[in-house]
Enzyme design. Structure first.
Site, short mmCIF file in Angstrom:
data_model
loop_
_atom_site.label_atom_id
_atom_site.label_comp_id
_atom_site.label_asym_id
_atom_site.label_seq_id
_atom_site.Cartn_x
_atom_site.Cartn_y
_atom_site.Cartn_z
N LYS A 129 0.81 -1.27 -0.14
CA LYS A 129 -0.18 -0.13 0.11
C LYS A 129 1.10 1.33 -0.27
O LYS A 129 0.73 2.50 -1.19
CB LYS A 129 -0.89 -0.11 1.50
CG LYS A 129 -2.06 -1.33 1.07
CD LYS A 129 -3.30 -1.10 2.14
CE LYS A 129 -4.55 -2.45 1.98
NZ LYS A 129 -4.55 -2.40 2.81
N LYS A 212 -5.89 -11.51 -13.42
CA LYS A 212 -6.82 -11.66 -12.33
C LYS A 212 -7.60 -10.37 -11.84
O LYS A 212 -6.80 -9.42 -12.26
CB LYS A 212 -5.90 -12.10 -11.08
CG LYS A 212 -6.50 -12.12 -9.73
CD LYS A 212 -5.45 -11.61 -8.57
CE LYS A 212 -6.39 -11.97 -7.24
NZ LYS A 212 -6.23 -12.51 -6.64
N LYS A 215 -10.55 -5.36 -8.84
CA LYS A 215 -11.34 -3.87 -8.54
C LYS A 215 -9.73 -2.88 -8.91
O LYS A 215 -9.85 -1.62 -9.89
CB LYS A 215 -11.41 -3.46 -7.48
CG LYS A 215 -12.64 -1.95 -7.14
CD LYS A 215 -12.82 -2.08 -5.96
CE LYS A 215 -13.61 -0.49 -6.18
NZ LYS A 215 -12.97 0.77 -5.08
#
Ligand code: TRP
Length: 350
Positions: A129, A212, A215
């Site tokens: 992140k 894959k 989102k």
């Protein structure tokens, strides 16, 4: 929803025993997609019929990355609608919001004194992140500690999650053991040491571009997309350029990979045969897929629309789930406070 259909393609679960306490958290991060469905949701729905299961919408966790009150509220309700529409039965298990059991943050604080900075610094999800440019706030850093509290506060023993969560469950195990070793007599530990039940190896769901489904890749098909939007997406799935007349290999095609997830064995065989025979184009395959998706989610779509008209009823279900979950959490917290030496003088939570 014809949920029996898809069972044929599912490996038998690795469940050890029906006495397992199943615990899992769901991120409220927008509409769930087919990857979420085949990667977790459908197994969650199956497991909750046969096990004591606690599923919570992790709105505290989402604060680590989302600072938009309206979105957080909307996404929270969305997850609840998705689970209920797809067959979660509130009589069988618990579905609730993480924030309806505020004691998890108390337990997370207690655990944060057992977690080491060096261990958290090895967190793959955290490092990812930060690499994506998200601000390195302390919540993001201690995310796994809150997750451990989520799991252990209900005495969870089995955690059905995607492979990306392996490390978090490992940290949960370490914290459970460390708590028990630090505070409890050897023969009377407070927390069971939970095991991961890794789901996402079960089915890798390709997105529109063949990567894959995710989102963040913007290649996802929403579970509840339908009509023109759905059609447009299905028609845009990437295929190779084998001409219509030529025989095709179903094993190396994104459309067929998706068809396989939805179709019963007979339909699957029929379509695979058509691929191999030739004269069957990817356009045809996409139409088949569209029909399969429409059929598969037909009932769930109706149910979701109905539920969406009555959000108060949905919140009643969440409230009731949260109330029961909080009772169980309360029992654990009493033991925890006693073991660590925290004295509280207020009345126990209802
Ligand atoms: N970290 C999980 C995810 O991103 C969500 C989560 C939070 C969770 N608390 C949990 C999963 C407890 C399992 C158990 O998907």
């Amino acid at each position: 929803m014809s949920s029996e259909r898809i069972d044929t393609s599912m490996p038998s679960p690795v469940l050890r025993k029906s006495s397992d306490v199943i615990v899992s958290g769901i991120q409220p991060s927008g509409a769930l997609h087919l990857g979420n469905y085949f990667g977790a949701l459908r197994q969650h729905i199956q497991l909750h019929e046969t096990h004591e299961a606690y599923y919570f919408i992790v709105n505290y966790h989402t604060l680590t990355t989302l600072r938009d009150r309206d979105k957080l509220r909307r996404y929270t309700l969305d997850v609840a609608l998705d689970y209920l529409a797809l067959g979660f039965n509130p009589q069988a298990a618990y579905l609730f919001m993480q924030s309806d059991v505020p004691e998890v943050t108390e337990l997370a604080w207690i655990f944060s004194n057992l977690a080491t900075v060096s261990q958290l610094e090895k967190g793959v999800a955290y490092k990812d992140k930060i690499a994506q440019g998200l601000p390195a706030n302390a919540g993001l850093f201690t995310y796994p500690v809150l997750q451990a509290a989520d799991i252990l506060i209900y005495g969870g023993t089995l955690v059905p999650v995607g492979a990306d969560q392996k490390q978090h469950i490992e940290m949960t195990r370490v914290l459970a053991e460390r708590f028990n070793r630090t505070y409890c007599p050897e023969d009377d530990p407070v927390f069971p040491v939970p095991e991961p039940y890794i789901l996402s190896d079960v089915a890798v769901v390709p997105g529109l571009d063949g990567r894959k489904m995710s989102k963040s890749y913007e290649n996802a098909i929403g579970i509840f997309e339908e009509g023109k939007v759905l059609k447009k997406k299905v028609m845009s799935i990437v295929t190779d350029s084998t001409p219509l007349e030529a025989p095709k290999d179903p094993e190396h095609d994104n459309v067929f990979t998706l068809i396989r997830l939805f179709a019963d064995s007979e339909t699957r065989e029929r379509i695979a045969e058509a691929y191999r025979a030739g004269g069957f184009g990817y356009g045809h395959a996409k139409k088949e897929l569209l029909t399969l998706i429409d059929e598969h989610f037909a009932e769930a779509r109706i149910r979701r629309k109905e539920l969406a008209r009555h959000p108060d009823d949905v919140f009643d279900i969440l409230r009731e789930g949260g109330r029961k979950a909080r009772e169980r959490a309360g029992e654990y917290m009493e033991r925890v406070r006693e073991h660590v030496g925290l004295i509280t003088t207020y009345e126990a939570a209802p």
